[in-house]
Every structure is written in structure tokens, then in C-alpha cells.
Design a protein around this motif. Structure first.
Motif, PDB file in Angstrom:
ATOM      1  N   LEU A 202       0.841  -1.191   0.000  1.00 23.97           N
ATOM      2  CA  LEU A 202       0.000   0.000   0.000  1.00 23.97           C
ATOM      3  C   LEU A 202       0.878   1.243   0.000  1.00 23.97           C
ATOM      4  O   LEU A 202       1.682   1.442   0.912  1.00 23.97           O
ATOM      5  CB  LEU A 202      -0.923  -0.005   1.212  1.00 23.97           C
TER       6      LEU A 202
ATOM      7  N   VAL B  71      -7.795   1.081   4.878  1.00 25.84           N
ATOM      8  CA  VAL B  71      -6.524   0.539   5.365  1.00 25.84           C
ATOM      9  C   VAL B  71      -6.670   0.027   6.786  1.00 25.84           C
ATOM     10  O   VAL B  71      -6.287  -1.109   7.096  1.00 25.84           O
ATOM     11  CB  VAL B  71      -5.398   1.587   5.266  1.00 25.84           C
TER      12      VAL B  71
ATOM     13  N   SER C 219      -6.894   6.369   6.169  1.00 27.74           N
ATOM     14  CA  SER C 219      -7.784   5.618   5.282  1.00 27.74           C
ATOM     15  C   SER C 219      -8.538   4.547   6.067  1.00 27.74           C
ATOM     16  O   SER C 219      -7.928   3.627   6.620  1.00 27.74           O
ATOM     17  CB  SER C 219      -6.977   4.953   4.162  1.00 27.74           C
TER      18      SER C 219
ATOM     19  N   LEU D 241      -6.579   1.731  -4.366  1.00 26.60           N
ATOM     20  CA  LEU D 241      -7.196   0.995  -3.265  1.00 26.60           C
ATOM     21  C   LEU D 241      -8.708   0.914  -3.447  1.00 26.60           C
ATOM     22  O   LEU D 241      -9.325  -0.124  -3.174  1.00 26.60           O
ATOM     23  CB  LEU D 241      -6.848   1.664  -1.929  1.00 26.60           C
TER      24      LEU D 241
ATOM     25  N   VAL E 181      -3.043   4.423  -2.294  1.00 30.29           N
ATOM     26  CA  VAL E 181      -4.043   4.884  -1.334  1.00 30.29           C
ATOM     27  C   VAL E 181      -4.283   6.359  -1.643  1.00 30.29           C
ATOM     28  O   VAL E 181      -3.573   7.236  -1.169  1.00 30.29           O
ATOM     29  CB  VAL E 181      -3.558   4.682   0.111  1.00 30.29           C
TER      30      VAL E 181
END
Length: 198
Positions: free
Chosen positions: A16, A94, A91, A65, A45
Motif C-alpha cells: 500500500l 486501510v 484511510s 485501493l 491509497v
């Protein structure tokens, strides 16, 4: 990243990448996984596939993402960097995936400042972990058993300290996904551990 010509496994990795990441922490791991024959995708992201690192290096991710199912990957990695780590932490997708992985015994890798994310989510209590020296107290304050080892493997959680330990981290991920022999082949190929002579 390009899929290796010869895959050693059907396992896949998502790295990521958020704006402000430490690029070497991501790309060193991606590089050694490629050499080992492990498909690894850079997942942005943010709104764009273009991601600019903390050192103003811009590269192109493989997917966003928002368009990615992280649960489809065998392993997810969080690079560090500032403001990359806070951007990852901001996020919801995430943090939801970090929580899901650590609660369901699926592998999560984090380096530098990024181990602070699962720590702050209350997921490292009683677990061995490491981080950048500036973030070790965050881990300790949230109940982790901190270590100054370059890489710490605690079950499905693999953590590392920073840019200079990123290759060690990548090799540890190869051992985790494949085996020690595969990691040793990559060590030999990249001339790992050689010393300059004057």
C-alpha cells in the motif's frame, strides 16, 4: 509492478503506497519479491495511480485501493515514511484491513513508522514488534513487546525498522511465503552482505 516471468507461487502481495511514503521501504521489498517469483502489486491509497514519495520521487502504482479487494491478497504490506504513514492511517479501508488481518491470522507487514498503525488500533498488545526508533514508544505505550532487531516475525505479523532494513524485511517475507532456500537464492543474486574493500 510487472509480474515475474516465472512465478514461484500463486501467493500475491499488496504493497500500500500513500503520498509521502518512504519509497525505498516499499520498492526494496517489491524488488526482492520479484526476484523470488512472487507477484506483488503497488496499490495506491488515494485518487491517483501516481504516488509521490517523501523524497519527491513519483511512480505509478498498479491499482487504486478504491478498486482493489485487499482480502484477495495473501499478504499486505505497509511502508513507512512521513506523511506516508499518517496518510495510510487516515484511510478507513486501510485500518479496516489491518484490523481484519490481525484478527483473522492473515499476514501483515509493516516497516518504520507504519507499525504504529496496528499499535494505535490496539492490535499489538502482547505481541513482539519493532519500528523506527522514533515510534518504538508508541508501540510500547500500546502494549507491544518492543525489539531492536532489524526484522521481527511474530506469527502473522512481520515488522521492521526502516529504510536500511528494507532488504532484510523483503528476505523475511520471502522466507514466510516460500522458504529459506528461496530467500538464500535471492541473497546470493543481489550479493547481499558483501563488504567493500579499500
Amino acid at each position: 509492478m510487472p509480474t515475474p516471468d516465472t512465478l514461484a507461487t500463486d501467493k500475491t502481495v499488496a504493497v500500500l503506497v500513500a503520498p509521502g511514503l518512504e519509497e525505498v521501504e516499499a520498492l526494496a521489498v517489491v524488488d526482492v519479491l520479484y526476484r523470488a517469483g512472487v507477484r506483488t502489486d503497488l496499490v495506491a491509497v488515494g485518487d491517483s495511480l501516481e504516488v509521490t514519495s517523501s523524497h519527491r520521487i513519483t511512480f505509478l502504482a498498479d491499482a487504486r485501493l478504491a478498486d482493489t479487494d485487499l482480502a484477495a491478497y495473501d499478504l499486505v504490506m505497509l511502508p513507512g515514511g512521513i506523511p506516508g504513514t499518517p496518510n495510510l492511517r487516515a484511510s478507513q479501508a486501510v485500518t479496516d484491513e489491518v484490523r481484519r488481518r490481525l484478527e483473522t491470522d492473515e499476514p501483515l507487514v509493516a516497516i518504520c513508522a507504519a507499525p504504529s498503525i496496528p499499535a494505535e488500533l490496539g492490535l499489538l498488545h502482547g505481541r513482539r514488534a519493532t519500528a523506527n526508533p522514533g515510534f518504538m514508544q508508541v508501540l510500547a505505550d500500546h502494549g507491544a513487546e518492543v525489539s531492536e532487531e532489524a526484522v521481527v516475525v511474530d506469527g502473522n505479523l512481520i515488522t521492521s525498522r526502516g529504510m536500511a532494513t528494507a532488504t532484510d524485511l523483503g528476505l523475511a517475507v520471502i522466507e514466510y511465503l516460500l522458504d529459506t532456500e528461496a530467500a538464500d537464492r535471492v541473497r546470493t543474486g543481489i550479493v547481499y552482505g558483501s563488504r567493500l574493500r579499500s
